[in-house]
Design an enzyme around this catalytic site. Structure first.
Site, short mmCIF file in Angstrom:
data_model
loop_
_atom_site.label_atom_id
_atom_site.label_comp_id
_atom_site.label_asym_id
_atom_site.label_seq_id
_atom_site.Cartn_x
_atom_site.Cartn_y
_atom_site.Cartn_z
N HIS B 47 -42.82 3.88 -33.35
CA HIS B 47 -41.40 5.30 -32.81
C HIS B 47 -41.87 4.99 -30.88
O HIS B 47 -40.62 5.38 -30.00
CB HIS B 47 -42.31 6.26 -33.31
CG HIS B 47 -41.40 7.98 -32.71
ND1 HIS B 47 -41.35 7.85 -33.31
CD2 HIS B 47 -41.66 8.35 -31.25
CE1 HIS B 47 -39.73 9.68 -32.24
NE2 HIS B 47 -41.27 9.50 -31.43
N HIS B 94 -35.20 12.96 -35.13
CA HIS B 94 -36.02 13.36 -35.51
C HIS B 94 -36.23 13.67 -37.11
O HIS B 94 -36.17 14.68 -38.19
CB HIS B 94 -36.20 14.85 -34.76
CG HIS B 94 -37.87 15.66 -34.36
ND1 HIS B 94 -38.19 16.83 -34.33
CD2 HIS B 94 -38.49 14.98 -33.57
CE1 HIS B 94 -39.23 16.44 -33.93
NE2 HIS B 94 -39.26 15.21 -33.02
#
Lengths: 231, 780
Positions: B47, B94
């Site tokens: 990420h 998300h």
């Protein structure tokens, strides 16, 4: 004409109101911070939409205790023009400047879309340019816009001509299908008994320019301007 | 302090491989502390570090004359739009948090992307999102869908940003692993660009925004592993809780501080990996060091350890490096907004990120090493077995339709195709008085006016010419099925369709942002999808003049049943030069001529545009076949021709042909204009396709051949359009005319074999209510 547009933490439509009053209609408009104790030289006050204080506790419940609302209450009591839009309407109800309350939409969902409004009596500062029955196309954007009041209050509102805008269909017929939030009597907006304070859930400042697909909302501001100038 | 002893098990639990651990030992020259281990684990997660995708991402086109801040430089890219104005935009996923807690997961996704934009010094003016869920029949999917939409509405509406466009798709592959990609765009003047760099040795470092709690602990690391039921349960506490009201205040205060002359040296939001990422990235960017004292960090919980404080992902926090001597400005402005602030550290010349807790050093790491020297992996890739089946599929094995009338009705009710009003009516899409084209047309258009901009410094005169107004168009697209069936070709199509949406609106692309939602990169067949997809995306972005200015990678999108369909989503932002060019998709006036730009059916495609089509999936239950080809040269020509015609003022409506093919496109042209609650506007259309050569009815009506646009024009301009198309070597044909408006409007399509017709009002009802009827009828 001098407008003061209140600015609470969480106000969202403050700049939009200033934009329309200033750039579209050519009048003077300034933001008034919630910590101020006076409305100064304002001829009229706009309580704009948004989520003042994050809508914590209950919509409008905290804003009513702000410094500026004490000043606005005094201004209104002296006959000053005050218009509350969306969250501004909720705040004016919480502050006791308007009767009734706005509760959760019947659908339990936030709703953003254009609706039709039927204008009430034209003998107020907010409707004087729109003959009774004028149909306006103005958008709503709220989760808690269902107008609620006890039967006696409703009766009084009707008898006194205080219901200024009702949800209707395109032809102006006030009917259940046209009601986006379950408001009693299809009420979209009202004024006080003295008719110098009004509140409505729809956003006239979002419908004041053709490029935004409707300029029907201008007539509300223009009514206030005409009323003030004639005074 | 009693910190856990570093053991191989603890290292593994942090998702750090033995080789990576060796590297850490080398960097530090010693065993890391527990806090340091945590810092490395989040900074070297996919990420934050893109360690599995860096080599691929480098192949994206990232430059143009207009790009002022490019991909990977800062929190978001910035593009010059003329007249001293610029836009900042980015999209981010998300997915994992939304799978675990849909409402807060989606809400904080919106909050995070908004912060990325105002961190650049821009005022956020609109948002979009791209969402994917399993099939709506499942109560669990409905719960996720309801929660995600509710979360986005909650955050965006309260913050006061219009959610102006988006896409929502439903497919079984996303069951349990929904995709939530959030986009935000902001505007600023050229001189207002802020940087995330810790510049100026001796400058104080400020923490502003709400106190740090234990929420969102190590969310970045969580997002970088397979999603399993156990991991979801265990990570429920890893999901952050958003407060849009707080973010609105933090934004206003930050923009006010940025306008205070010379006050800010650098600014960065605390997003993924919170305090850790913001401190070491700002130091690394400036080539400086940074030293912070954790006891000065406002804390919401008592007894938080250094590890927890450094890894918390509490929302709405910012790190600001203030030029020495301007500390009082921070105090004045943040006090005005009643926001917490604290001076927590200082910029140093050591190049090290030093973290102290009550004076004791708990981490001491070379900042550049951790931010920039993350591991890079060239993963193994292998063509997936299933592609053999895909290529073997022949459309001739499927009978042509005998129920075309019902097919269209059914397709309009497919949730992916049906109206998304159940979604966008929950989003405030008009706040800020700039929404010119709202949800429901091919692309949204937002107006930029003077008060859209961040405030000027006191006494500074306006640097944007008086009366300047700009119109920015944007759309977001994805098609997991196409990309699954052909990762390279399908990915080109995704970009082509997005650019086509912009062309239909009258906009020229300026740039793009992408979100790569894929499965586990350690799996060679899944990595193949990623690699091939990036190749297609890069090629297409280049052709359409939409360089990538930033984006996000989300891997490990798997549920116990396997990986999701590989789903790159792309958002393209464009400029509409003049107000008059803004074009919408619905037919306007009776008597207007309907013209098809592009080939009706790609005869060179053995599946005639039906491979992977919505028709084949929903009417025949087949998710197979090589999807439509995307010839980028042809596509560009069609888009250019359309834009030329729009700019000449000839085009009344333009709508791109995509899912559901020509029939769905024509139906949408007849009924997508919506005036107000319960007030749709209909037109009819009389279409004649009988002259078009095509062996299959279904291919003609529902095939998804690429590079097609339907325009309507007044009869006087029809020949001009045909001539302009010829100039661009684009096939063009008059296929019908717009007929009467009103409740009785009829859409009729004449084919060689028969004439089909539908009552527009009836099919509108099907299309408009399809999602709402499922969602509102079902109990929560």
């Amino acid at each position: 004409m001098n407008f003061a547009v209140l600015q609470f933490p969480g106000s969202n439509c403050d700049q939009d109101c200033v934009h329309v009053l200033k750039n579209v209609l050519g009048h003077s408009a300034r933001l008034l911070w919630h910590k101020e104790n006076s409305v100064g030289d304002a001829d009229a006050v706009i309580v704009p939409g948004g989520f003042s204080y994050g809508d914590y506790l209950r919509t409008g419940a905290i804003a009513r205790y702000s410094n500026v609302m004490a000043a606005v209450t005094e201004f209104a009591n002296q006959g000053g023009l005050v218009m509350g839009i969306c969250n501004g309407f909720q705040i004016l109800c919480e502050a006791g400047l308007l009767p009734g309350a706005l509760i959760r939409n019947r659908s339990i969902k936030f709703r953003c879309e254009f609706v039709w409004l039927r204008t009430g009596p034209a003998n107020t500062p907010f409707t004087c340019k729109a003959p009774e029955g004028t149909v306006l196309r103005i958008p709503i954007a709220h989760g808690e816009g269902c107008y609620f009041a006890d039967p006696e209050t409703l009766k009084k509102l009707e008898a006194n001509g205080q219901i200024l805008w009702r949800y209707c269909d395109e032809q102006g017929k006030v009917e259940a299908e046209a009601n986006p939030n379950g408001s009693l009597l299809n009420i979209a907006g009202i004024c006080n008994e003295k008719k110098n304070v009004a509140g409505l859930m729809p956003h006239p400042e979002r419908a004041s320019e053709d490029i935004l697909s409707s300029s029907d909302g201008r007539i509300l501001f223009e009514s206030m301007i005409q009323w003030h100038c004639k005074k | 302090m009693n910190e856990p002893v570093i053991t191989p098990e603890l290292v593994a639990k942090h998702g750090i491989t033995p080789e990576e651990y060796e590297n850490i030992l080398k960097i530090l020259g010693r065993v890391p502390t527990y806090t340091e281990l945590g810092i490395f684990s989040v900074m070297w997660s996919e990420h934050c570090s893109y360690k599995n995708t860096k080599p691929l991402l480098k192949t994206f086109p990232t430059r143009s004359d207009r790009i002022m801040v490019g991909a990977g430089e800062e929190n978001a890219g910035i593009i010059d739009i003329g007249d001293n104005l610029a836009i900042a935009f980015k999209m981010e996923s998300h997915n994992h948090p939304s799978a675990v807690e849909p409402f807060q997961g989606a809400a904080t996704g919106v909050g995070g992307i908004i912060r990325d934009i105002f961190t650049m010094g821009a005022r956020p003016i609109c948002a979009m999102n791209s969402l994917r869920f399993g099939e709506l029949q499942s109560p669990e999917v409905r719960r996720l869908f309801r929660g995600v939409v509710g979360g986005i509405a909650h955050y965006g509406n309260c913050f006061g940003i219009p959610t102006i466009a988006g896409e929502v798709c439903f497919d079984a592959s996303y069951e349990g692993n929904p995709l939530v990609n959030a986009f935000c765009l902001g505007v600023l003047r050229h001189e207002q660009i802020a940087r995330g760099a810790a510049k100026g040795i001796g400058n104080p470092v400020f923490y502003v925004g709400p106190a740090t709690g234990r929420d969102g602990l190590a969310g970045a690391a969580f997002a970088s592993q397979d999603l399993t039921e156990a991991s979801a349960e265990q990570q429920r506490g890893a999901v952050q809780v958003g407060d849009p009201f707080m973010e609105k205040l933090v934004m206003e205060a930050c923009l006010e501080l940025l306008a205070a002359k010379d006050a800010v040296a650098g600014i960065q939001d605390m997003g993924a990996a919170g305090l850790t990422c913001s401190t070491c990235e700002t130091a690394a960017r400036a080539g400086t060091g940074i030293e912070i004292e954790l006891s000065k960090v406002p804390q919401r919980a008592t007894g938080m350890t250094p590890y927890e404080i450094m890894l918390s992902e509490s929302q709405e926090r910012m790190l600001i490096i203030v030029n020495k001597g301007h500390e009082a400005e921070v105090q004045r402005i943040f006090d005005k907004w009643d926001l917490p602030w604290s001076e927590i550290g200082v910029v140093t010349d050591t190049g090290r990120m030093v973290v102290r807790n009550h004076g004791e050093v708990v981490a001491d790491i070379p900042a550049a090493k951790i931010a920039n020297d993350s591991p890079v992996y060239h993963r193994e890739s292998k063509e997936p077995e299933y592609l053999n089946d895909v290529r073997a599929f022949q459309i001739s094995s499927v009978q042509d339709t005998t129920t075309a009338t019902q097919d269209l009705e059914a397709l309009l009710a497919v949730p992916t195709i049906a109206s998304k009003n159940w979604v966008y009516r929950q989003y405030d899409h008009q706040v800020r008085d700039g929404s010119v084209v709202c949800p429901g047309s091919d692309a949204a258009v937002v107006r930029i006016k003077a008060d859209s901009l961040p405030m000027l410094s006191e006494g500074q005169s306006e640097t944007v010419p008086a009366g300047t107004e700009k119109y920015i168009a944007m759309a977001v697209d994805g098609n997991g099925t196409y990309v699954y069936l052909d990762p390279y070709e399908g990915s080109k199509t995704v970009v082509a369709e997005c650019a086509r949406n912009l062309a239909c609106t009258g906009a020229i692309p300026l740039g793009s942002t992408d979100n790569l939602n894929f499965g586990n990169p350690h799996h060679p067949e899944l990595f193949y999808q990623l690699k091939e997809s990036v190749r297609g995306l890069a090629e297409a972005c280049d052709v359409f003049g939409a360089p990538v200015t930033g984006g996000n990678v989300s891997l490990y999108n798997q549920n116990p049943h396997g990986a999701i369909d590989p789903t790159p989503t792309i958002a393209i932002v464009g400029l509409v030069e003049k107000k008059e060019h803004i074009t919408t998709q619905w037919f306007k006036d009776e008597g207007d001529v309907i013209i098809l730009l592009g080939e009706a059916v790609d005869e060179g495609d053995p599946n005639l545009g039906l491979g992977g089509s919505a028709y084949l999936q929903n009417r025949k239950g087949i998710k197979n076949g090589t999807p439509p080809r995307c010839d980028l040269k042809k596509e560009k020509a069609v888009q250019d021709a359309t834009l030329d015609c729009i700019r000449a003022g000839w085009v009344k409506s333009a709508h791109d042909c995509s899912e559901g093919g020509l029939a769905v496109t024509l139906a949408e042209c007849c009924f997508t204009k919506n005036v107000a609650l319960n007030t749709p506007r209909f037109t009819g259309a009389q279409v004649d396709l009988s002259a078009l050569k095509c062996a299959r009815k279904d291919a003609l009506l529902f095939g998804e051949t690429q590079s097609r646009i339907i325009v309507s024009v007044s009869p006087a301009n029809a020949d001009k359009i045909l001539a302009k198309a010829k100039e661009h070597s684009v096939p063009a044909a008059v296929i019908g005319k717009v007929t009467g408006s009103g409740k009785d409007s009829e859409l009729s399509i004449r084919l060689a074999q028969e004439t089909l017709s539908w009552n527009v009002s009836a099919i509108y009802g099907t299309w408009w209510n399809a999602i709402g009827s499922v969602m509102d009828a079902a109990a929560h």
